[in-house]
Design a protein around this motif. Structure first.
Motif, mmCIF file in Angstrom:
data_model
loop_
_atom_site.group_PDB
_atom_site.id
_atom_site.type_symbol
_atom_site.label_atom_id
_atom_site.label_comp_id
_atom_site.label_asym_id
_atom_site.label_seq_id
_atom_site.Cartn_x
_atom_site.Cartn_y
_atom_site.Cartn_z
ATOM 1 N N ARG A 118 0.838 -1.202 0.000
ATOM 2 C CA ARG A 118 0.000 0.000 0.000
ATOM 3 C C ARG A 118 0.871 1.249 0.000
ATOM 4 O O ARG A 118 2.026 1.240 0.426
ATOM 5 N N ASP A 119 0.290 2.326 -0.480
ATOM 6 C CA ASP A 119 0.998 3.592 -0.560
ATOM 7 C C ASP A 119 1.076 4.242 0.824
ATOM 8 O O ASP A 119 0.373 3.844 1.759
ATOM 9 N N THR A 120 1.921 5.254 0.922
ATOM 10 C CA THR A 120 2.086 5.991 2.170
ATOM 11 C C THR A 120 1.085 7.148 2.220
ATOM 12 O O THR A 120 0.960 7.894 1.245
ATOM 13 N N PRO A 121 0.370 7.340 3.331
ATOM 14 C CA PRO A 121 -0.553 8.475 3.431
ATOM 15 C C PRO A 121 0.173 9.806 3.248
ATOM 16 O O PRO A 121 1.362 9.938 3.569
ATOM 17 N N VAL A 122 -0.540 10.791 2.750
ATOM 18 C CA VAL A 122 0.046 12.119 2.514
ATOM 19 C C VAL A 122 0.236 12.828 3.849
ATOM 20 O O VAL A 122 -0.700 12.922 4.655
ATOM 21 N N SER A 123 1.431 13.337 4.072
ATOM 22 C CA SER A 123 1.758 13.979 5.341
ATOM 23 C C SER A 123 1.074 15.339 5.469
ATOM 24 O O SER A 123 0.596 15.918 4.486
ATOM 25 N N ALA A 124 1.068 15.876 6.694
ATOM 26 C CA ALA A 124 0.473 17.194 6.932
ATOM 27 C C ALA A 124 1.200 18.271 6.131
ATOM 28 O O ALA A 124 0.569 19.181 5.576
ATOM 29 N N ALA A 125 2.529 18.184 6.068
ATOM 30 C CA ALA A 125 3.295 19.178 5.317
ATOM 31 C C ALA A 125 2.975 19.108 3.828
ATOM 32 O O ALA A 125 2.833 20.142 3.165
ATOM 33 N N ALA A 126 2.854 17.895 3.305
ATOM 34 C CA ALA A 126 2.520 17.738 1.889
ATOM 35 C C ALA A 126 1.115 18.240 1.600
ATOM 36 O O ALA A 126 0.871 18.883 0.571
ATOM 37 N N ARG A 127 0.180 17.977 2.501
ATOM 38 C CA ARG A 127 -1.184 18.478 2.317
ATOM 39 C C ARG A 127 -1.206 20.001 2.291
ATOM 40 O O ARG A 127 -1.926 20.609 1.498
ATOM 41 N N ALA A 128 -0.425 20.610 3.158
ATOM 42 C CA ALA A 128 -0.381 22.072 3.204
ATOM 43 C C ALA A 128 0.139 22.642 1.889
ATOM 44 O O ALA A 128 -0.392 23.635 1.373
ATOM 45 N N ASP A 129 1.164 22.007 1.335
ATOM 46 C CA ASP A 129 1.709 22.474 0.048
ATOM 47 C C ASP A 129 0.696 22.264 -1.075
ATOM 48 O O ASP A 129 0.511 23.141 -1.929
ATOM 49 N N GLN A 130 0.046 21.115 -1.097
ATOM 50 C CA GLN A 130 -0.974 20.863 -2.116
ATOM 51 C C GLN A 130 -2.118 21.868 -2.003
ATOM 52 O O GLN A 130 -2.641 22.337 -3.017
ATOM 53 N N TYR A 131 -2.490 22.173 -0.781
ATOM 54 C CA TYR A 131 -3.616 23.092 -0.587
ATOM 55 C C TYR A 131 -3.270 24.493 -1.092
ATOM 56 O O TYR A 131 -4.145 25.213 -1.585
ATOM 57 N N GLU A 132 -2.004 24.876 -1.010
ATOM 58 C CA GLU A 132 -1.583 26.147 -1.603
ATOM 59 C C GLU A 132 -1.887 26.160 -3.100
ATOM 60 O O GLU A 132 -2.333 27.171 -3.643
ATOM 61 N N ALA A 133 -1.628 25.029 -3.759
ATOM 62 C CA ALA A 133 -1.904 24.937 -5.198
ATOM 63 C C ALA A 133 -3.399 25.051 -5.472
ATOM 64 O O ALA A 133 -3.820 25.710 -6.432
ATOM 65 N N VAL A 134 -4.208 24.416 -4.630
ATOM 66 C CA VAL A 134 -5.668 24.476 -4.787
ATOM 67 C C VAL A 134 -6.156 25.913 -4.637
ATOM 68 O O VAL A 134 -6.945 26.413 -5.448
ATOM 69 N N VAL A 135 -5.690 26.601 -3.604
ATOM 70 C CA VAL A 135 -6.137 27.974 -3.334
ATOM 71 C C VAL A 135 -5.676 28.921 -4.433
ATOM 72 O O VAL A 135 -6.439 29.777 -4.900
ATOM 73 N N GLU A 136 -4.434 28.763 -4.866
ATOM 74 C CA GLU A 136 -3.904 29.642 -5.924
ATOM 75 C C GLU A 136 -4.707 29.482 -7.213
ATOM 76 O O GLU A 136 -4.974 30.455 -7.927
ATOM 77 N N TRP A 137 -5.102 28.262 -7.534
ATOM 78 C CA TRP A 137 -5.890 27.999 -8.741
ATOM 79 C C TRP A 137 -7.252 28.678 -8.661
ATOM 80 O O TRP A 137 -7.808 29.101 -9.669
ATOM 81 N N GLY A 138 -7.774 28.801 -7.442
ATOM 82 C CA GLY A 138 -9.121 29.303 -7.271
ATOM 83 C C GLY A 138 -9.256 30.802 -7.103
ATOM 84 O O GLY A 138 -10.383 31.296 -6.907
ATOM 85 N N VAL A 139 -8.164 31.549 -7.188
ATOM 86 C CA VAL A 139 -8.271 33.013 -7.103
ATOM 87 C C VAL A 139 -9.141 33.507 -8.256
ATOM 88 O O VAL A 139 -8.833 33.231 -9.421
ATOM 89 N N PRO A 140 -10.239 34.211 -7.979
ATOM 90 C CA PRO A 140 -11.126 34.649 -9.060
ATOM 91 C C PRO A 140 -10.380 35.472 -10.109
ATOM 92 O O PRO A 140 -9.676 36.427 -9.778
ATOM 93 N N ASP A 141 -10.506 35.069 -11.359
ATOM 94 C CA ASP A 141 -9.746 35.723 -12.428
ATOM 95 C C ASP A 141 -10.423 35.430 -13.759
ATOM 96 O O ASP A 141 -10.292 34.339 -14.307
ATOM 97 N N HIS A 142 -11.121 36.418 -14.295
ATOM 98 C CA HIS A 142 -11.836 36.208 -15.555
ATOM 99 C C HIS A 142 -10.867 35.959 -16.712
ATOM 100 O O HIS A 142 -11.163 35.186 -17.625
#
Length: 277
Positions: free
Chosen positions: A185-209
Motif C-alpha cells: 500500500r501507498d504511504t498516506p500524505v503527510s500534513a506538510a505535503a497536504r499544506a503544500d498541495q492546498y496552496e496549489a488548490v487555493v492559488e488555482w481558485g483566485v477569481p480571475d476572468h
C-alpha cells in the motif's frame, strides 16, 4: 488487476524517483490518471481502473513528494503540470490521454495549455477551471473531514458521496474495494505535503476572468463529468468549464458527489471508453 499491481519506480531528469502502477495492454495511447487533493496510488477505484485497463495502458503515479515518490511537493498547479511532464518523459510517454479528478483536473487543463502536443484527449472529473468563482479553497465543513492524517470511513462518505441512503451505501462498497489491497500500500500524505498541495488548490481558485478565457485555447476533445451533489467543487463550475471549452461534452451523474466516478464506476467507465474510442 490494479489491486495486485506492483509498485514500480522510475527516476526522471528532475531527480525525482516516481512511484507508479501500470496495467493494461501496451501499444495503445496511455491513459494517465491525475489524483485529487491528498490522493495517492491507493485512491483510485480498482473497479474503475480494471475496466479502463481492458482497452488502455493505464498509468497512475504519485507526484513529487507525495506518497512513495521522492522530491518536494509542488505548490502551484503549473509546477504540478511540469512534474507530470517529467514523469511522462521518464517513461517515454510522448502523448497521453489524461483523466484528472478534482485537483488532477486542474493539472490536466494546465498541461493541455502549456504542452498541447503531449495530450490527445482529456477527461475532467469533478473539477473546475482556473479563476472560477467559489473555488478558492474548500469549505470549513469539507476541511474538517479531510485535513488530518487518517480520515475515517465517515469522512470519506461525507466528502465523496451524496448524503442519501443509496449514495452512502455505494460509498461503503467503494471503501470495501479501497481497503482490499493488503500488501504494497501507498504511504498516506503527510500534513506538510497536504499544506503544500492546498496552496496549489487555493492559488488555482483566485477569481480571475482572464484565466477563464485561457480555456478557449484548449482545442482537444474533452469529456467533463461530475456529480449533481458535489460538496467539494460546486457542480456549477463543471457547467462553466464545459461551456468555455471549444470541444467539450458534459455529463452529470445523479445522486452523487465528489466521488461520482467511484459510485457510478460502471457507467462512468463505459462513457470514458466510448469517448476515448
Amino acid at each position: 488487476m490494479y489491486v495486485a499491481e506492483p509498485n514500480r519506480t522510475i527516476e526522471a531528469a528532475n531527480g525525482v524517483r516516481y512511484t507508479y502502477r501500470r496495467c493494461g495492454p501496451s501499444g495503445a495511447t496511455p491513459l494517465v490518471l491525475l489524483s485529487h487533493f491528498r490522493g495517492t496510488l491507493d485512491s483510485w477505484d480498482t473497479a474503475l481502473v480494471d475496466r479502463l485497463a481492458v482497452e488502455h495502458d493505464v498509468i497512475a503515479f504519485d507526484s513529487a513528494g507525495v506518497g512513495l515518490s521522492t522530491g518536494r511537493v509542488c505548490r502551484t498547479v503549473r509546477d504540478l503540470a511540469a512534474d507530470t511532464l517529467a514523469f511522462m518523459e521518464a517513461l517515454a510517454v510522448r502523448q497521453a490521454d489524461l483523466l484528472g479528478h478534482s485537483m488532477g483536473g486542474f493539472v490536466a487543463q494546465e498541461l493541455a495549455l502549456v504542452r498541447p502536443n503531449s495530450v490527445r484527449r482529456l477527461i475532467l472529473a469533478a473539477t473546475a477551471p482556473r479563476g472560477a468563482p467559489e473555488i478558492q479553497g474548500y469549505s470549513d465543513d469539507v476541511l474538517a473531514h479531510v485535513d488530518f492524517d487518517r480520515p475515517g470511513i465517515q469522512d470519506y462518505l461525507y466528502t465523496f458521496f451524496n448524503h442519501t441512503e443509496t449514495s452512502q451505501r455505494l460509498g461503503l462498497e467503494f471503501i470495501g474495494r479501497y481497503i482490499e489491497r493488503e500488501h504494497g500500500r501507498d504511504t498516506p500524505v503527510s500534513a506538510a505535503a497536504r499544506a503544500d498541495q492546498y496552496e496549489a488548490v487555493v492559488e488555482w481558485g483566485v477569481p480571475d476572468h482572464r484565466a477563464l478565457q485561457r480555456l478557449a485555447a484548449i482545442e482537444h476533445p474533452v469529456f467533463v463529468a461530475g456529480g449533481d451533489a458535489d460538496f467539494v467543487v460546486p457542480p456549477s463550475t463543471s457547467h462553466l468549464l464545459a461551456g468555455a471549452l471549444p470541444n467539450a461534452k458534459m455529463k452529470v451523474y445523479p445522486d452523487s458527489g465528489h466521488g461520482f466516478l467511484f459510485q457510478h464506476h460502471h457507467q462512468f467507465t463505459e462513457d470514458v471508453l466510448a469517448f476515448l474510442r
